[in-house]
Design an enzyme around this catalytic site. Structure first.
Site: not given
Length: 431
Positions: A257, A303, A375
């Site tokens: 984000p 992409d 992550c």
């Protein structure tokens, strides 16, 4: 109207959408929160997160308390009972209130004929609670993780897996990133103290502040003005290795984000940043973050496997690749991950990461830096991924993160206080 909505029924519906339909809680919860008052938003979130955190325990209890599970059209009732059990086990809500509101939830989901059943199951739990919890403490479900994930964690981290599991089952800390272009960290901490809140610094990340108690963003000094951003400490660690500089052309790939995009621009306000993500919807969050912080970047949908489609032949001074991953390092923030991921996903994700790494490397200038970050806490996506890349890429050199035998810097959730996170800094050799 808002105060007549039954929160427990909304929580049950949200959990059903996650477990039965495979939807992400971050997509399911916000529309439901719009239906309730501000003071109820936090409770609705707590019920959803809490049930998903402890799902395997609640499932086990229901199997003990009921002769047969609720299926078909009655399935929402199954999740409503979970919401009731969670309140009795883990919240300070008075038991009589938890019971009454949960039973009333049957009316909201148009199953009023099952109020007696729900009431009976929850009261039976109250009577047998002590014995049931003693029995559960010896059961394999007690770690609150699916078997496949537990097995992978035990294999990858034979000494630390129990600490990792324990950290995953906790509520996450709230980390912030102070915008150094507005205030120093110490200056902002003084403003925080004036606002009646307490914060702690991180020894390794110069912009990071952890709140003693999580707070809504509107309570944070200057949030709307861009003085501070919510971002986990480990995610902030990317800048230690990327080291962006003014005037450079920098690619933030898989950028939504936008937390790292804006961090790059805080560290190097004159950098020329391109932020790319495959998800058009999530890119709106990048625009929102840039606007709040008063920053500009070139934002594109694209992409990562096919950079030529969105940047032609362009090469970058630095690339931050925050690769799509299993997110096994952020389970405490997104407990639905435990139940949405499947064992087979890991190999598929590792293949996708390798393809993106290969194609992105072609767009890094000689002498340039690529920081690969995830992550995840699984070696297939991290150290093994980088080992394989170094073996097949003669002009790639590992720098400042681990050794060729054990490449990368792996943060685990818990001990470092940040989320589970992996970084590898790669330099492209000059010919």
């Amino acid at each position: 109207m808002k105060n007549k909505i039954n929160l427990r029924s909304l929580a049950a519906q949200a959990i059903e959408q996650v477990i039965e339909q495979g939807q992400s809680l971050s997509n399911v919860l916000p529309p439901l929160q719009q239906k309730v008052s501000d003071k109820d938003k936090a409770l609705l979130q707590e019920l959803c997160f809490g049930v998903l955190r402890t799902l395997s325990q609640l499932e086990w209890l229901i199997n003990k308390l009921m002769a047969r599970p609720m299926t078909g059209k009655q399935r929402t009732v199954h999740f409503l009972i979970m919401v009731g059990l969670y309140q009795l086990l883990y919240t300070r809500i008075p038991p009589h209130a938890a019971l009454a509101e949960t039973v009333e939830g049957a009316v909201a989901i148009k199953r009023p004929q099952l109020k007696g059943l729900i009431n009976g199951v929850l009261r039976q739990f109250q009577r047998q609670q002590e014995a049931l919890l003693v029995e559960f403490a010896e059961h394999e479900n007690r770690y609150l993780h699916p078997k496949w994930l537990l097995k992978r964690l035990q294999q990858a981290w034979p000494q630390q897996w129990q600490e990792i599991v324990d950290a995953n089952n906790q509520r996450p800390p709230m980390w912030l990133r102070v915008n150094r272009n507005h205030h120093s960290r110490d200056e902002w901490l003084a403003l925080l103290k004036e606002a009646g809140l307490e914060g702690f610094t991180h020894p390794d990340y110069p912009d990071a502040v952890r709140l003693a108690t999580p707070a809504p963003v509107h309570a944070l000094p200057g949030f709307a003005e861009g003085w501070v951003t919510v971002q986990d400490a480990s995610a902030q660690g990317c800048m230690r290795y990327l080291l962006p500089e003014n005037g450079e052309r920098i690619l933030d790939l898989c950028a939504a984000p936008g937390g790292k995009t804006t961090h790059i621009l805080e560290v190097a306000p004159q950098a020329q940043v391109m932020a790319v993500d495959i998800d058009e919807q999530r890119l709106s969050r990048v625009y929102d973050n840039l606007k709040r912080l008063g920053m500009k970047a070139e934002v594109k949908q694209g992409d990562g496997r096919f950079p030529e489609q969105w940047c032609g032949n362009e090469q970058f001074d630095r690339i931050l690749l925050d690769a799509p991953c299993s997110a096994t390092g952020v389970i405490r923030r997104h407990p639905d991950i435990k139940w949405l991921r499947r064992d087979r996903d890991i190999a598929e994700l590792a293949q996708l990461q390798a393809e993106i790494l290969n194609s992105t490397w072609e767009h890094l200038k000689p002498g340039g830096t690529l920081v690969y970050a995830t992550c995840s806490i699984l070696p297939e996506e991290n150290s093994q991924q980088i080992s394989a890349f170094l073996a097949r890429t003669p002009d790639a050199e590992l720098h400042a993160t681990g050794t060729p035998a054990s490449p990368g810097q792996q943060n685990l959730p818990g001990p470092e206080e940040g989320d589970g996170f992996f970084y590898a800094k790669l330099i492209k050799r000059r010919n």
